[in-house]
Motif scaffolding. Structure first.
Motif, PDB file in Angstrom:
ATOM      1  N   ARG A 130       0.865  -1.357   0.065  1.00 18.59           N
ATOM      2  CA  ARG A 130       0.169   0.010  -0.013  1.00 18.59           C
ATOM      3  C   ARG A 130       0.845   1.252  -0.240  1.00 18.59           C
ATOM      4  O   ARG A 130       1.805   1.320   0.719  1.00 18.59           O
ATOM      5  N   LEU A 151      -2.618  -1.161  -8.323  1.00 23.61           N
ATOM      6  CA  LEU A 151      -3.949  -0.903  -7.791  1.00 23.61           C
ATOM      7  C   LEU A 151      -4.187   0.724  -7.748  1.00 23.61           C
ATOM      8  O   LEU A 151      -3.882   1.178  -6.865  1.00 23.61           O
ATOM      9  N   ARG A 152      -5.589   0.945  -8.625  1.00 20.94           N
ATOM     10  CA  ARG A 152      -5.596   2.337  -8.576  1.00 20.94           C
ATOM     11  C   ARG A 152      -6.865   2.610  -9.448  1.00 20.94           C
ATOM     12  O   ARG A 152      -7.389   1.619 -10.127  1.00 20.94           O
ATOM     13  N   THR A 153      -7.565   3.514  -9.108  1.00 19.63           N
ATOM     14  CA  THR A 153      -8.698   3.950  -9.563  1.00 19.63           C
ATOM     15  C   THR A 153      -8.592   5.248 -10.581  1.00 19.63           C
ATOM     16  O   THR A 153      -7.079   5.607 -10.529  1.00 19.63           O
ATOM     17  N   GLY A 192      -4.019   6.135  -6.791  1.00 19.48           N
ATOM     18  CA  GLY A 192      -3.452   4.832  -6.725  1.00 19.48           C
ATOM     19  C   GLY A 192      -3.400   4.595  -5.112  1.00 19.48           C
ATOM     20  O   GLY A 192      -3.150   5.204  -4.218  1.00 19.48           O
ATOM     21  N   TYR A 193      -3.608   3.193  -5.012  1.00 20.01           N
ATOM     22  CA  TYR A 193      -3.639   2.448  -3.608  1.00 20.01           C
ATOM     23  C   TYR A 193      -2.534   1.658  -3.318  1.00 20.01           C
ATOM     24  O   TYR A 193      -2.320   1.140  -2.162  1.00 20.01           O
ATOM     25  N   SER A 211       0.037  -1.919  -4.930  1.00 16.21           N
ATOM     26  CA  SER A 211       0.295  -2.819  -6.153  1.00 16.21           C
ATOM     27  C   SER A 211      -0.265  -4.206  -5.365  1.00 16.21           C
ATOM     28  O   SER A 211      -0.055  -4.700  -4.262  1.00 16.21           O
ATOM     29  N   ALA A 215      -7.273  -7.027 -10.565  1.00 18.03           N
ATOM     30  CA  ALA A 215      -6.686  -5.549  -9.818  1.00 18.03           C
ATOM     31  C   ALA A 215      -7.987  -4.501 -10.083  1.00 18.03           C
ATOM     32  O   ALA A 215      -7.976  -3.690  -8.970  1.00 18.03           O
ATOM     33  N   ARG A 216      -8.706  -4.545 -10.806  1.00 15.66           N
ATOM     34  CA  ARG A 216      -9.429  -3.549 -11.320  1.00 15.66           C
ATOM     35  C   ARG A 216     -10.882  -3.615  -9.931  1.00 15.66           C
ATOM     36  O   ARG A 216     -11.097  -2.692  -9.603  1.00 15.66           O
ATOM     37  N   SER A 259      -9.143  -2.876  -6.585  1.00 17.76           N
ATOM     38  CA  SER A 259      -9.042  -1.340  -6.524  1.00 17.76           C
ATOM     39  C   SER A 259     -10.339  -0.618  -5.968  1.00 17.76           C
ATOM     40  O   SER A 259     -10.386   0.337  -5.246  1.00 17.76           O
ATOM     41  N   ALA A 268     -10.919   1.272  -2.456  1.00 18.35           N
ATOM     42  CA  ALA A 268     -11.244   2.515  -2.599  1.00 18.35           C
ATOM     43  C   ALA A 268     -12.252   2.764  -1.685  1.00 18.35           C
ATOM     44  O   ALA A 268     -12.752   3.724  -0.923  1.00 18.35           O
TER      45      ALA A 268
END
Length: 242
Positions: free
Chosen positions: A50, A125-127, A131-132, A134, A157-158, A161, A165
């Protein structure tokens, strides 16, 4: 988990479980992510790194001590696919089929190979908003991850994420609610102690916060914790003193 790890049923169940589990906070969400990742892409270990304030990275979940150590070694050596995935503004995907021979990671590669891992796959890992961290998958065999594995990891991963989030947003909202309650309690104490109205009590808290560059909730927390005294908050509230 009896479903085909690459099948629609598996991802549907995963999405439901992650959504229902997000109520337990981001810590529980990432633990679910790591466990599902290991099943979604059949491998020997999975973990989440994270990203925190000021670019700091830390292990948030790991399916084994070896995975946690593999993450730690990236922070020690300042290199590795997990770090690359987090900092990459492009695809955010890094694959190595033989970490010991990978010229990109001359220090980390041999060290993680000694842990028993030869292949690694890292996906950011991100929107759209932020980003959050990996998602990181490890395997003992050479060239263990196929193109199909990569596609599954991206789909996974989507989902992950969004779950992280959602949990992060819920934690933020709860923190805001708790802070408002704390300020309200402090206002009530000041109103009773100094015969102030609500606006005057809040103005006192805000003025002390601004004059001493202290967060408002820290001032309120001190007032509540010291409600039996008649002292005003010291100038070093929130620094561990006072």
């Amino acid at each position: 988990m009896d479903e085909d790890p690459a099948g629609d049923d598996f991802f549907s169940r995963m999405a439901l479980d992650l959504h229902s589990g997000s109520g337990g906070g981001s810590e529980q969400a990432v633990e679910h992510v790591a466990e599902y990742a290991r099943a979604a892409v059949v491998c020997d270990g999975a973990g989440i790194m994270r990203s925190h304030a000021r670019g700091l990275l830390a292990t948030a979940a790991a399916t084994s001590p070896s995975v946690a150590e593999a993450h730690h070694l990236q922070l020690v050596h300042g290199e590795g696919p997990c770090i690359d995935a987090v900092t990459d503004v492009g695809s955010g995907t890094y694959v190595s089929g033989d970490v010991r021979a990978d010229a990109r990671y001359p220090a980390w590669g041999p060290a993680v190979a000694d842990l028993g891992f030869t292949s690694v796959l890292s996906v950011a890992l991100r929107t759209h908003e932020r980003g959050y961290g990996s998602l990181n998958l490890y395997a003992a065999g050479r060239d263990a991850f196929t193109r199909a594995d990569l596609e599954v990891a991206h789909v996974f991963a989507r989902h992950a994420s969004v779950a992280i989030a959602s949990a992060h947003e819920q934690e933020g909202l709860q923190t805001a609610v708790d802070a408002r309650k704390l300020v309200g309690q402090a206002q009530g104490i000041l109103m009773e102690r100094f015969d102030l109205d609500a606006d005057q009590a809040f103005a006192f808290l805000r003025r002390h916060s601004q004059d001493h560059n202290i967060k408002l909730h820290a001032v309120a927390e001190w007032v509540v914790a010291n409600r039996r005294t008649h002292r005003t908050p010291p100038s070093d509230v929130g620094t561990g003193a006072g």
